[in-house]
Scaffold this motif. Structure first.
Motif, PDB file in Angstrom:
ATOM      1  N   LEU A  19     -40.664  11.586  13.456  1.00  0.00           N
ATOM      2  CA  LEU A  19     -42.174  11.719  12.942  1.00  0.00           C
ATOM      3  C   LEU A  19     -42.667  10.016  13.060  1.00  0.00           C
ATOM      4  O   LEU A  19     -43.918   9.975  13.649  1.00  0.00           O
ATOM      5  CB  LEU A  19     -42.432  12.213  11.458  1.00  0.00           C
ATOM      6  N   THR A  20     -41.900   9.144  12.859  1.00  0.00           N
ATOM      7  CA  THR A  20     -42.077   8.005  12.981  1.00  0.00           C
ATOM      8  C   THR A  20     -42.454   7.504  14.353  1.00  0.00           C
ATOM      9  O   THR A  20     -43.597   6.634  14.569  1.00  0.00           O
ATOM     10  CB  THR A  20     -41.221   6.865  12.179  1.00  0.00           C
ATOM     11  N   LEU A  21     -41.675   8.021  15.122  1.00  0.00           N
ATOM     12  CA  LEU A  21     -41.889   7.589  16.510  1.00  0.00           C
ATOM     13  C   LEU A  21     -43.151   8.099  17.123  1.00  0.00           C
ATOM     14  O   LEU A  21     -43.953   7.578  17.911  1.00  0.00           O
ATOM     15  CB  LEU A  21     -40.550   8.130  17.334  1.00  0.00           C
ATOM     16  N   ARG A  22     -43.445   9.489  16.671  1.00  0.00           N
ATOM     17  CA  ARG A  22     -44.522  10.097  17.345  1.00  0.00           C
ATOM     18  C   ARG A  22     -45.836   9.224  16.761  1.00  0.00           C
ATOM     19  O   ARG A  22     -47.021   9.142  17.577  1.00  0.00           O
ATOM     20  CB  ARG A  22     -44.849  11.497  16.949  1.00  0.00           C
ATOM     21  N   THR A  23     -45.937   8.639  15.530  1.00  0.00           N
ATOM     22  CA  THR A  23     -46.725   7.819  15.117  1.00  0.00           C
ATOM     23  C   THR A  23     -47.033   6.596  15.910  1.00  0.00           C
ATOM     24  O   THR A  23     -48.377   6.183  16.185  1.00  0.00           O
ATOM     25  CB  THR A  23     -46.660   7.522  13.291  1.00  0.00           C
ATOM     26  N   LEU A  24     -45.808   5.964  16.215  1.00  0.00           N
ATOM     27  CA  LEU A  24     -46.107   4.886  16.988  1.00  0.00           C
ATOM     28  C   LEU A  24     -46.653   4.981  18.505  1.00  0.00           C
ATOM     29  O   LEU A  24     -47.362   4.200  19.226  1.00  0.00           O
ATOM     30  CB  LEU A  24     -44.651   4.000  17.159  1.00  0.00           C
ATOM     31  N   LEU A  25     -46.269   5.948  19.119  1.00  0.00           N
ATOM     32  CA  LEU A  25     -46.676   6.563  20.435  1.00  0.00           C
ATOM     33  C   LEU A  25     -48.184   6.715  20.308  1.00  0.00           C
ATOM     34  O   LEU A  25     -48.831   6.612  21.309  1.00  0.00           O
ATOM     35  CB  LEU A  25     -45.843   7.491  21.001  1.00  0.00           C
ATOM     36  N   ASP A  26     -48.680   7.685  19.354  1.00  0.00           N
ATOM     37  CA  ASP A  26     -50.146   7.834  19.112  1.00  0.00           C
ATOM     38  C   ASP A  26     -50.673   6.447  19.045  1.00  0.00           C
ATOM     39  O   ASP A  26     -52.125   6.564  19.358  1.00  0.00           O
ATOM     40  CB  ASP A  26     -50.265   8.617  17.876  1.00  0.00           C
ATOM     41  N   SER A  27     -50.399   5.446  18.365  1.00  0.00           N
ATOM     42  CA  SER A  27     -51.076   4.207  18.125  1.00  0.00           C
ATOM     43  C   SER A  27     -50.844   3.428  19.264  1.00  0.00           C
ATOM     44  O   SER A  27     -51.563   2.319  19.371  1.00  0.00           O
ATOM     45  CB  SER A  27     -50.415   3.687  16.832  1.00  0.00           C
ATOM     46  N   GLY A  28     -49.985   3.741  20.065  1.00  0.00           N
ATOM     47  CA  GLY A  28     -49.733   2.748  21.463  1.00  0.00           C
ATOM     48  C   GLY A  28     -49.208   1.439  21.288  1.00  0.00           C
ATOM     49  O   GLY A  28     -48.982   0.883  22.079  1.00  0.00           O
ATOM     50  N   ASP A  29     -48.186   1.507  20.038  1.00  0.00           N
ATOM     51  CA  ASP A  29     -47.588   0.408  19.729  1.00  0.00           C
ATOM     52  C   ASP A  29     -46.375  -0.062  20.668  1.00  0.00           C
ATOM     53  O   ASP A  29     -45.902  -1.381  20.733  1.00  0.00           O
ATOM     54  CB  ASP A  29     -47.095   0.384  18.172  1.00  0.00           C
ATOM     55  N   GLY A  31     -46.419   1.604  23.738  1.00  0.00           N
ATOM     56  CA  GLY A  31     -46.751   1.878  25.168  1.00  0.00           C
ATOM     57  C   GLY A  31     -46.346   3.121  25.751  1.00  0.00           C
ATOM     58  O   GLY A  31     -46.369   4.116  24.502  1.00  0.00           O
ATOM     59  N   THR A  32     -45.977   3.403  26.856  1.00  0.00           N
ATOM     60  CA  THR A  32     -45.688   4.597  27.199  1.00  0.00           C
ATOM     61  C   THR A  32     -44.083   4.825  27.455  1.00  0.00           C
ATOM     62  O   THR A  32     -43.269   3.792  27.829  1.00  0.00           O
ATOM     63  CB  THR A  32     -46.118   4.892  28.802  1.00  0.00           C
ATOM     64  N   VAL A  33     -43.599   5.971  26.992  1.00  0.00           N
ATOM     65  CA  VAL A  33     -42.055   6.060  26.887  1.00  0.00           C
ATOM     66  C   VAL A  33     -41.711   6.088  28.305  1.00  0.00           C
ATOM     67  O   VAL A  33     -42.117   6.702  29.163  1.00  0.00           O
ATOM     68  CB  VAL A  33     -41.759   7.373  26.428  1.00  0.00           C
ATOM     69  N   PRO A 120     -27.111   3.929  17.279  1.00  0.00           N
ATOM     70  CA  PRO A 120     -28.428   3.952  16.456  1.00  0.00           C
ATOM     71  C   PRO A 120     -28.875   5.559  16.765  1.00  0.00           C
ATOM     72  O   PRO A 120     -28.696   6.401  17.774  1.00  0.00           O
ATOM     73  CB  PRO A 120     -29.484   3.268  17.439  1.00  0.00           C
ATOM     74  N   SER A 121     -29.589   6.090  15.885  1.00  0.00           N
ATOM     75  CA  SER A 121     -30.063   7.467  15.682  1.00  0.00           C
ATOM     76  C   SER A 121     -31.230   7.587  16.916  1.00  0.00           C
ATOM     77  O   SER A 121     -31.374   8.644  17.649  1.00  0.00           O
ATOM     78  CB  SER A 121     -30.578   7.935  14.430  1.00  0.00           C
ATOM     79  N   LEU A 122     -31.883   6.672  16.919  1.00  0.00           N
ATOM     80  CA  LEU A 122     -33.130   6.591  18.185  1.00  0.00           C
ATOM     81  C   LEU A 122     -33.218   5.059  18.695  1.00  0.00           C
ATOM     82  O   LEU A 122     -32.922   4.128  17.920  1.00  0.00           O
ATOM     83  CB  LEU A 122     -34.415   6.985  17.315  1.00  0.00           C
ATOM     84  N   ARG A 123     -33.341   5.146  19.752  1.00  0.00           N
ATOM     85  CA  ARG A 123     -33.737   4.110  20.737  1.00  0.00           C
ATOM     86  C   ARG A 123     -34.620   4.278  21.808  1.00  0.00           C
ATOM     87  O   ARG A 123     -34.153   4.898  22.833  1.00  0.00           O
ATOM     88  CB  ARG A 123     -32.525   3.273  21.190  1.00  0.00           C
ATOM     89  N   VAL A 124     -35.834   4.098  21.789  1.00  0.00           N
ATOM     90  CA  VAL A 124     -36.916   4.728  22.581  1.00  0.00           C
ATOM     91  C   VAL A 124     -37.727   3.351  23.125  1.00  0.00           C
ATOM     92  O   VAL A 124     -38.315   2.617  22.562  1.00  0.00           O
ATOM     93  CB  VAL A 124     -38.012   5.422  21.882  1.00  0.00           C
ATOM     94  N   THR A 125     -37.200   3.215  24.504  1.00  0.00           N
ATOM     95  CA  THR A 125     -38.074   2.167  25.306  1.00  0.00           C
ATOM     96  C   THR A 125     -39.225   2.527  25.811  1.00  0.00           C
ATOM     97  O   THR A 125     -39.369   3.520  26.797  1.00  0.00           O
ATOM     98  CB  THR A 125     -37.170   1.756  26.382  1.00  0.00           C
ATOM     99  N   GLY A 126     -40.521   1.854  25.471  1.00  0.00           N
ATOM    100  CA  GLY A 126     -41.626   2.042  26.177  1.00  0.00           C
ATOM    101  C   GLY A 126     -42.014   0.983  26.912  1.00  0.00           C
ATOM    102  O   GLY A 126     -41.120  -0.071  27.054  1.00  0.00           O
ATOM    103  N   THR A 127     -43.075   0.977  27.235  1.00  0.00           N
ATOM    104  CA  THR A 127     -43.684  -0.170  28.535  1.00  0.00           C
ATOM    105  C   THR A 127     -44.038  -1.460  27.803  1.00  0.00           C
ATOM    106  O   THR A 127     -44.055  -2.589  28.252  1.00  0.00           O
ATOM    107  CB  THR A 127     -44.941   0.247  29.024  1.00  0.00           C
ATOM    108  N   THR A 128     -44.001  -1.294  26.313  1.00  0.00           N
ATOM    109  CA  THR A 128     -44.566  -2.762  25.539  1.00  0.00           C
ATOM    110  C   THR A 128     -43.497  -3.069  24.700  1.00  0.00           C
ATOM    111  O   THR A 128     -43.682  -4.204  23.737  1.00  0.00           O
ATOM    112  CB  THR A 128     -45.968  -2.621  25.064  1.00  0.00           C
ATOM    113  N   GLY A 129     -42.395  -2.015  24.336  1.00  0.00           N
ATOM    114  CA  GLY A 129     -41.757  -2.412  23.240  1.00  0.00           C
ATOM    115  C   GLY A 129     -40.613  -1.286  23.076  1.00  0.00           C
ATOM    116  O   GLY A 129     -40.576  -0.284  23.844  1.00  0.00           O
ATOM    117  N   THR A 130     -39.725  -1.484  22.543  1.00  0.00           N
ATOM    118  CA  THR A 130     -38.634  -0.406  21.969  1.00  0.00           C
ATOM    119  C   THR A 130     -38.451  -0.427  20.526  1.00  0.00           C
ATOM    120  O   THR A 130     -38.363  -1.269  19.627  1.00  0.00           O
ATOM    121  CB  THR A 130     -37.342  -1.027  22.440  1.00  0.00           C
TER     122      THR A 130
END
Length: 230
Positions: A19-29, A31-33, A120-130
């Motif tokens: 849920l936290t990840l989806r909030t970060l993606l919605d806000s663009g924090d 970038g794109t996964v 880590p339970s999650l590590r999601v790399t986006g275009t502007t941060g992880t």
């Protein structure tokens, strides 16, 4: 969501970290996964992968794959590696699955009963941060100690600050307040659907899509080949 959780695979969508990840993606924090990494790893080499769970791929992998499909959509290629126990059940107790989604995102998923150093339970790399979360959602541990959404009230599913995830950009580290985990909402929505008061919380065809990927992963691990899906 570890073995023993009463929520279906689709219920992992209400994990705090997801849920936290989806909030970060919605806000663009972040970038794109580009790459999604998720793990359900524990260290129980002697009692792990019970027959009731059907093995790690089915038990843990159903949650992991469902989350990946929700996040990045249909899959076109599947590669997997599995380790099987050397006993009469012969169940898989350690699995790695790599998915290539049609949109180009790579999902790397690990499930294990014998991992002495869980990642880590999650590590999601986006275009502007992880975005990194080291610890699994705490709702399963709450259930194991006898707590329930009713007994905990608004405290149910909340994560202490020291377990919050972080957005990392090189040397820059930003803590991210964890969204409240809400497995209970799955059951509330399901009950409403049974009464005809709303849609089912998880489309049944999503379960079919997850099962298709799990079947492909099993074939890939057996044959040592990448499996292409239609």
């Amino acid at each position: 969501m570890p073995k023993g959780c009463p929520v279906t695979a689709g219920g992992a969508r209400w994990d705090s970290d997801f849920l936290t990840l989806r909030t970060l993606l919605d806000s663009g924090d972040i970038g794109t996964v580009l790459r999604y990494e998720a793990r359900f790893e524990v260290f129980q080499p002697e009692a792990g992968a019970p027959a009731a769970g059907g093995g790690t791929l089915v038990d843990f992998g159903s949650h992991l794959v469902d989350q990946a499909l929700v996040l990045s959509g249909p899959v076109e290629r599947v590669y997997a590696e599995m380790h099987h126990r050397d006993d009469e059940d012969g169940l898989d107790d350690d699995v790695f699955v790599a998915l290539t989604h049609r949109n180009g995102v790579q999902s790397h998923l690990w499930g294990s009963w014998r991992q002495g150093a869980p990642g880590p339970s999650l590590r999601v790399t986006g275009t502007t941060g992880t975005f990194v979360v080291d610890h699994r959602d705490s709702q399963d541990r709450a259930l194991m100690r006898g707590a329930t959404p009713q007994s905990e009230g608004d405290g149910w599913g909340t994560e202490p600050e020291h377990l919050w995830g972080q957005v990392r950009r090189g040397d820059t580290v930003e803590p991210v307040a964890s969204a409240r985990g809400r497995w209970d909402l799955f059951y509330i929505a399901f009950a409403a659907a049974v009464r005809g008061e709303g849609p089912v919380p998880v489309d049944p065809w999503d379960a079919v899509a997850t099962a298709t990927v799990l079947d492909a992963a099993r074939s890939s691990a057996r044959d040592g080949q990448v499996v292409r899906l239609p």
